[in-house]
Design a protein around this motif. Structure first.
Motif: not given
Ligand code: URA
Length: 235
Positions: A99-106, A131-133, A184-187, A200-202
């Motif tokens: 899968g992928r994490l966005d450029r701005d996700t850690a 699991v995301y915070e 895509y960019h789900q969170v 912020t997203l990790a």
């Molecule tokens: N959801 C998002 O929006 N970005 C991510 O990198 C992962 C999940």
């Protein structure tokens, strides 16, 4: 498999370059005996310049992805493969991000060269929790947990609703969100759908696997029991 191919597939060089390594006597067994390009020997008994080879196919890595790097093989800016040894980008079978994490996700990013394993981790059918915070621009309104758990939320320009997701409120602008899919960019889009914005997203866990004390920008190979942790507690 002949040694020249085995070593070339690990990304140490083209077959021609690896053939030269044999001619130069750089490939030996554990006792220092020089090996030949068409010898066959178990992976763990081979040394190149006196060093053990990189792990064979079936490799699973975890990276603590820093902000500002892209999950792509080539991009204008920094990519996650820049954080691995250069030859890992040249391996056959290829080492892909799970899968992928966005450029701005850690946070926790897996790589593997095992296609079936990759599919098992990302498929919504296997219910592996991701699991995301997140921190948010605005206070929660109070309806988000129920909406995300409902299995009815339809993101803009999509035709299938999201699978139920669990939201845990840590503070009015700080949440933990557990997903079993990876759109895509789900969170970010989930919170946008509630009129909020992710600041912020990790990703902190995949299944029961966490980063432990792995610092940002660092990676390590996973042992089999750690891969099993990914599937330990399906949602
Ligand atoms: N959801 C998002 O929006 N970005 C991510 O990198 C992962 C999940």
């Amino acid at each position: 498999m002949k040694l020249v191919r085995l070593i070339a597939n690990l990304g140490y060089g083209s077959r021609k370059e690896v053939a030269w390594m044999f001619r130069e006597g750089r490939v030996t067994d554990l006792d220092g005996e020089v090996l030949y390009a068409d010898d066959k020997l178990p992976h763990e008994r081979i040394l190149l310049d006196g060093e053990p080879l990189d792990p064979p196919p079936g490799l699973v890595l975890v990276l603590n992805k820093p902000l500002g790097v892209t999950c792509s093989r080539k991009d204008q800016g920094r990519v996650v493969y820049d954080l691995l040894p250069p030859r890992y980008r040249l391996r056959e079978p290829a080492l892909s991000t799970v899968g992928r994490l966005d450029r701005d996700t850690a946070g926790l990013l897996l790589f593997t060269d095992d296609g079936a394993l990759l599919h098992r981790i990302i498929s919504p059918r296997t219910h592996v929790p991701k699991v995301y915070e997140a921190t948010l621009a605005e206070d929660l309104r109070g309806h988000e947990a129920e909406l995300f758990a409902s299995g009815t939320l339809l993101l803009e320009s999509e035709t299938t609703p999201l699978a139920p997701a669990q939201l845990e409120v840590l503070a009015p602008r700080h949440v933990r969100l557990v997903l079993t899919e990876g759109r895509y960019h789900q969170v970010r889009r989930m919170f946008a759908a509630t009129g909020n914005r992710v600041e912020t997203l990790a990703r902190i866990a995949v299944g029961d696997l966490t980063l432990g004390d792995l610092p940002p920008g660092q990676w390590r190979a996973l042992a089999a029991d750690e891969v099993a942790q990914i599937f330990a507690a399906p949602l």
